[in-house]
Design an enzyme around this catalytic site. Structure first.
Site, PDB file in Angstrom:
ATOM      1  N   PHE A  50     133.183  15.848  -2.688  1.00 56.60           N
ATOM      2  CA  PHE A  50     132.632  14.591  -3.671  1.00 56.60           C
ATOM      3  C   PHE A  50     133.559  13.478  -4.045  1.00 56.60           C
ATOM      4  O   PHE A  50     133.224  12.441  -4.068  1.00 56.60           O
ATOM      5  CB  PHE A  50     131.763  15.116  -4.781  1.00 56.60           C
ATOM      6  CG  PHE A  50     132.819  15.727  -5.928  1.00 56.60           C
ATOM      7  CD1 PHE A  50     133.001  14.493  -6.800  1.00 56.60           C
ATOM      8  CD2 PHE A  50     133.095  16.846  -6.196  1.00 56.60           C
ATOM      9  CE1 PHE A  50     133.866  14.832  -7.887  1.00 56.60           C
ATOM     10  CE2 PHE A  50     134.054  17.142  -7.142  1.00 56.60           C
ATOM     11  CZ  PHE A  50     134.212  16.358  -8.070  1.00 56.60           C
ATOM     12  N   LYS A  66     129.067  15.593   7.804  1.00 59.69           N
ATOM     13  CA  LYS A  66     128.316  16.290   6.755  1.00 59.69           C
ATOM     14  C   LYS A  66     128.886  16.038   5.287  1.00 59.69           C
ATOM     15  O   LYS A  66     130.091  16.797   4.868  1.00 59.69           O
ATOM     16  CB  LYS A  66     128.250  17.743   6.833  1.00 59.69           C
ATOM     17  CG  LYS A  66     126.815  18.484   5.954  1.00 59.69           C
ATOM     18  CD  LYS A  66     126.840  18.369   4.647  1.00 59.69           C
ATOM     19  CE  LYS A  66     127.611  19.134   3.915  1.00 59.69           C
ATOM     20  NZ  LYS A  66     127.686  18.862   2.260  1.00 59.69           N
ATOM     21  N   GLU A  94     126.649  16.333  -0.734  1.00 56.64           N
ATOM     22  CA  GLU A  94     125.531  15.864  -1.184  1.00 56.64           C
ATOM     23  C   GLU A  94     125.243  15.070  -2.438  1.00 56.64           C
ATOM     24  O   GLU A  94     124.311  14.672  -2.773  1.00 56.64           O
ATOM     25  CB  GLU A  94     124.597  17.151  -1.393  1.00 56.64           C
ATOM     26  CG  GLU A  94     125.104  18.318  -2.190  1.00 56.64           C
ATOM     27  CD  GLU A  94     126.125  19.238  -1.714  1.00 56.64           C
ATOM     28  OE1 GLU A  94     126.992  18.810  -0.977  1.00 56.64           O
ATOM     29  OE2 GLU A  94     126.135  20.350  -2.491  1.00 56.64           O
ATOM     30  N   SER A 128     137.165  22.431  -2.031  1.00 62.51           N
ATOM     31  CA  SER A 128     137.869  23.662  -2.549  1.00 62.51           C
ATOM     32  C   SER A 128     138.443  24.652  -1.922  1.00 62.51           C
ATOM     33  O   SER A 128     137.827  25.086  -0.813  1.00 62.51           O
ATOM     34  CB  SER A 128     136.958  24.042  -3.820  1.00 62.51           C
ATOM     35  OG  SER A 128     135.818  24.580  -3.129  1.00 62.51           O
ATOM     36  N   CYS A 144     142.565  15.184  -5.454  1.00 62.13           N
ATOM     37  CA  CYS A 144     143.122  16.344  -4.852  1.00 62.13           C
ATOM     38  C   CYS A 144     144.659  16.202  -5.210  1.00 62.13           C
ATOM     39  O   CYS A 144     145.383  17.062  -4.771  1.00 62.13           O
ATOM     40  CB  CYS A 144     142.841  16.553  -3.467  1.00 62.13           C
ATOM     41  SG  CYS A 144     143.185  15.036  -2.459  1.00 62.13           S
ATOM     42  N   GLU A 148     142.697  24.983 -10.762  1.00 63.77           N
ATOM     43  CA  GLU A 148     142.472  23.925 -10.650  1.00 63.77           C
ATOM     44  C   GLU A 148     141.349  23.268 -11.639  1.00 63.77           C
ATOM     45  O   GLU A 148     140.204  23.843 -11.365  1.00 63.77           O
ATOM     46  CB  GLU A 148     142.120  23.566  -9.050  1.00 63.77           C
ATOM     47  CG  GLU A 148     141.841  22.051  -8.963  1.00 63.77           C
ATOM     48  CD  GLU A 148     141.280  21.747  -7.496  1.00 63.77           C
ATOM     49  OE1 GLU A 148     140.602  22.250  -7.040  1.00 63.77           O
ATOM     50  OE2 GLU A 148     141.830  20.682  -7.002  1.00 63.77           O
TER      51      GLU A 148
HETATM   52  P1  NAD Z   1     133.572  21.892  -2.376  1.00 64.95           P
HETATM   53  O1  NAD Z   1     134.519  22.980  -1.818  1.00 64.95           O
HETATM   54  O2  NAD Z   1     132.433  22.327  -3.885  1.00 64.95           O
HETATM   55  O3  NAD Z   1     132.575  21.266  -1.450  1.00 64.95           O
HETATM   56  C1  NAD Z   1     133.164  20.574  -0.197  1.00 64.95           C
HETATM   57  C2  NAD Z   1     132.113  20.593   0.755  1.00 64.95           C
HETATM   58  O4  NAD Z   1     131.634  21.822   1.082  1.00 64.95           O
HETATM   59  C3  NAD Z   1     130.804  19.801   0.666  1.00 64.95           C
HETATM   60  O5  NAD Z   1     130.378  19.036   1.365  1.00 64.95           O
HETATM   61  C4  NAD Z   1     129.739  20.937   0.054  1.00 64.95           C
HETATM   62  O6  NAD Z   1     128.433  20.341   0.424  1.00 64.95           O
HETATM   63  C5  NAD Z   1     130.238  21.892   0.948  1.00 64.95           C
HETATM   64  N1  NAD Z   1     130.089  23.331   0.325  1.00 64.95           N
HETATM   65  C6  NAD Z   1     129.755  23.533  -0.949  1.00 64.95           C
HETATM   66  N2  NAD Z   1     129.746  24.973  -1.207  1.00 64.95           N
HETATM   67  C7  NAD Z   1     129.751  25.261  -0.002  1.00 64.95           C
HETATM   68  C8  NAD Z   1     129.623  26.862   0.553  1.00 64.95           C
HETATM   69  N3  NAD Z   1     129.486  27.784  -0.231  1.00 64.95           N
HETATM   70  N4  NAD Z   1     129.640  26.771   2.231  1.00 64.95           N
HETATM   71  C9  NAD Z   1     130.073  25.930   2.666  1.00 64.95           C
HETATM   72  N5  NAD Z   1     130.042  24.669   2.458  1.00 64.95           N
HETATM   73  C10 NAD Z   1     130.104  24.310   1.000  1.00 64.95           C
HETATM   74  O7  NAD Z   1     134.319  20.774  -3.048  1.00 64.95           O
HETATM   75  P2  NAD Z   1     133.954  19.597  -4.083  1.00 64.95           P
HETATM   76  O8  NAD Z   1     133.673  20.204  -5.227  1.00 64.95           O
HETATM   77  O9  NAD Z   1     133.126  18.796  -3.236  1.00 64.95           O
HETATM   78  O10 NAD Z   1     135.319  18.594  -4.082  1.00 64.95           O
HETATM   79  C11 NAD Z   1     136.489  19.036  -5.143  1.00 64.95           C
HETATM   80  C12 NAD Z   1     137.319  20.005  -4.342  1.00 64.95           C
HETATM   81  O11 NAD Z   1     137.920  19.463  -3.057  1.00 64.95           O
HETATM   82  C13 NAD Z   1     138.804  20.291  -5.160  1.00 64.95           C
HETATM   83  O12 NAD Z   1     139.078  21.482  -5.011  1.00 64.95           O
HETATM   84  C14 NAD Z   1     139.713  19.307  -4.509  1.00 64.95           C
HETATM   85  O13 NAD Z   1     141.104  19.469  -4.776  1.00 64.95           O
HETATM   86  C15 NAD Z   1     139.222  19.402  -3.131  1.00 64.95           C
HETATM   87  N6  NAD Z   1     139.831  18.503  -2.396  1.00 64.95           N
HETATM   88  C16 NAD Z   1     141.032  18.550  -1.444  1.00 64.95           C
HETATM   89  C17 NAD Z   1     141.533  17.261  -0.750  1.00 64.95           C
HETATM   90  C18 NAD Z   1     142.762  17.760   0.032  1.00 64.95           C
HETATM   91  O14 NAD Z   1     143.296  16.848   0.903  1.00 64.95           O
HETATM   92  N7  NAD Z   1     143.352  18.954   0.027  1.00 64.95           N
HETATM   93  C19 NAD Z   1     141.036  16.245  -0.971  1.00 64.95           C
HETATM   94  C20 NAD Z   1     139.812  15.990  -1.745  1.00 64.95           C
HETATM   95  C21 NAD Z   1     139.155  16.984  -2.282  1.00 64.95           C
END
Ligand code: NAD
Length: 501
Positions: free
Chosen positions: A156, A180, A183, A233, A288, A386
């Site tokens: 997000f 994708k 959401e 994450s 991140c 985090e």
């Molecule tokens: P998230 O892991 O909750 O979601 C990421 C994506 O995965 C979304 O599209 C979501 O719909 C999908 N998703 C969520 N739950 C899922 C599941 N159980 N199974 C499969 N797909 C699923 O992450 P977020 O809250 O949207 O974003 C924040 C996280 O992203 C933080 O941990 C941040 O550090 C990380 N991030 C990392 C980087 C990097 O470059 N390493 C960059 C940006 C964000």
């Protein structure tokens, strides 16, 4: 049956086969975090909708793969111009759904656009190798070919930039793509898809499906998808990596972070504090590459904490589209409550709350103030986890060795920085620290588009980083061709492996 208020809300469509579509079935809600109100609805795609996107991408693949490299590059050039012209429109959508300030959103779109700029150079990037006479009258050359239909699953916090780490490179390489996005922030992707069509991209080359875990599961299970790029994450990144490996898909899965900034006593503390404030509280800490842990060495600690407190207290919190606001709200009420829970835990675990932003400064919206903890110990949850919010923790150590050991012990390894005037200390830090991206007096060392972005350890599962040359490698397979022509006065190959060249 929809409630009357829901019927008035716009639905963010998917983008399949070059047009907007709104599949029937489950729907989700999109919030404006600054007001706390639901503003739009978004379809959550099931396996059938995902399959229609894969069919569109598969049908478009042969034509796009075989389009000349120059044609693909020219579509990227046109797309670059359209993105530049619409940068503010994309940024406004980000502020309305994510909450970050408009100038910050503009900056993030800019960093994404730079990947499109990089992808315009694809004719140069896809050049192979050629060796004459690898054996007598035998030549060898290599080419990089696209892998097929690729999928990108994004978080997000960067609704445009993180998708643009992926799809411009994938598509310039000759692949087709299904995005994708999160959401929680679906709208920017659809505008980016419309602009790509205007740039001349053939229908089906770029598709967008919305949804949650069920949609992701359908993508990972689909045999028509060859490669998956994920950013999110750590627990989800790890599970995506494992599932893709099991399903025979190429995968790069970037995870979460806990980024440390080490501040040595010889650093320019005013300069360091300014840099750390931006890196910790910009985008309400939802980056991140945010600095979430400061490691203050020796005599740096007391004056640094004083400066950080003064500067963090002065940050203007408010709606991201208002002039002068420096920090917007958190993305959802649930996330705000989770961050506030960590602030409470930090206090009960014994950290010193120099500044407590746990009480929301405004009535409406998902706001928190800025929080600064001092005397934090490595075992406390405010350090271990985090938090992904406007919470900065300070740990105190006595030496550079201790600081490096602390950073290296952490399971996350996305980015890190050191603040010092000593070249020797900086060189040692750069050499010994076990982290993927390192800043020297630079708090957020995000590589520019022509380098590659990626962390180590629990911050990246897979081998190749995103964009830059590693992105090109991820989205292509190498083929090596060995050629010999008869009638060159060389003997025909026999039954044994040749011993002479
Ligand atoms: P998230 O892991 O909750 O979601 C990421 C994506 O995965 C979304 O599209 C979501 O719909 C999908 N998703 C969520 N739950 C899922 C599941 N159980 N199974 C499969 N797909 C699923 O992450 P977020 O809250 O949207 O974003 C924040 C996280 O992203 C933080 O941990 C941040 O550090 C990380 N991030 C990392 C980087 C990097 O470059 N390493 C960059 C940006 C964000």
């Amino acid at each position: 049956m929809n409630k009357p208020s829901e019927l008035k809300l716009d639905t963010v469509p998917c983008w399949i086969g070059g047009k907007p579509v709104a599949p029937a079935g489950r729907m989700g809600e999109v919030y404006n975090p600054a007001t706390g109100q639901v503003t739009k609805r978004v379809p959550y795609c099931d396996a059938t909708a995902v399959d229609s996107a894969v069919k569109a991408a598969s049908a478009a693949y042969p034509g796009w793969r075989d389009a000349s490299i120059l044609r693909r590059a020219r579509v990227m050039q046109k797309y670059l111009q359209l993105l530049q012209a619409h940068q503010k429109d994309i940024a406004r959508l980000i502020t309305a759904e994510h909450g970050k300030t408009l100038p910050d959103a503009m900056g993030s779109v800019q960093r994404g656009i730079e990947v499109v700029e990089f992808a315009c150079g694809i004719p140069q990037l896809l050049k192979g190798e050629y060796s004459e006479n690898v054996g007598t009258a035998v030549d060898t050359h290599s080419v990089r070919q696209p892998v097929g239909v690729c999928a990108g699953i994004t978080p997000f916090n960067f609704p445009a930039m993180v998708p643009m780490w992926m799809y411009p490179v994938a598509i310039a390489c000759g692949n087709t793509f299904i995005l994708k996005p999160s959401e929680k922030v679906p709208s920017a992707s659809i505008l980016m898809a419309e602009l790509f069509k205007q740039a001349g991209l053939p229908d089906g080359v770029f598709n967008v499906v919305h949804g949650d875990k069920a949609t992701v599961d359908a993508l990972l299970a689909h045999p028509g998808i060859a490669a998956v790029s994920f950013v999110g994450s750590t627990p989800i990144a790890k599970s995506i990596y494992e599932t893709c490996a099991r399903n025979g898909k190429r995968v790069q899965a970037l995870g979460g972070a806990k980024n440390h900034a080490v501040v040595l006593p010889d650093a320019d503390l005013e300069f360091a504090a300014d840099a750390l404030i931006g890196a910790a509280y910009g985008s309400a800490g939802e980056r991140c590459m945010a600095i979430s842990a400061v490691v203050a060495v020796g005599a740096a600690a007391d004056p640094l904490v004083k400066l950080l407190e003064k500067k963090a207290r002065a940050i203007k919190v408010g709606p991201g589209d208002q002039d002068g606001v420096e920090m917007g709200p958190l993305v959802t009420g649930q996330h705000r409550d989770k961050v506030a829970g960590y602030i409470d835990k930090g206090k009960t675990e014994g950290a010193k709350a120099v500044l407590d932003g746990g009480k929301p400064p405004l009535q409406e919206g998902f706001f928190l103030g800025t929080t600064l903890f001092d005397h934090v110990k490595p075992e406390m949850s405010v350090y271990r986890d985090e938090i992904f919010g406007p919470v900065l923790v300070v740990l105190r150590v006595q030496t550079l060795e201790e600081a490096i050991a602390l950073v290296n012990k952490n399971p996350y390894a996305n980015g890190t920085a050191i603040f010092t005037e000593s070249g020797g200390a900086a060189r040692r830090f750069e050499n010994e620290v076990q982290v993927g991206m390192v800043g020297i007096n630079v708090p957020i060392p995000v590589p520019v588009a022509f380098y590659s972005f990626g962390g180590w350890k629990n911050s990246l599962f897979g081998d190749l980083h995103m964009h830059g040359v590693e992105g090109v490698k991820f989205y292509t397979r190498t083929k090596v061709i060995t050629t010999r022509w008869p009638h060159q006065d060389t003997p025909a190959p026999g039954l044994n492996m040749p011993t002479l060249g």
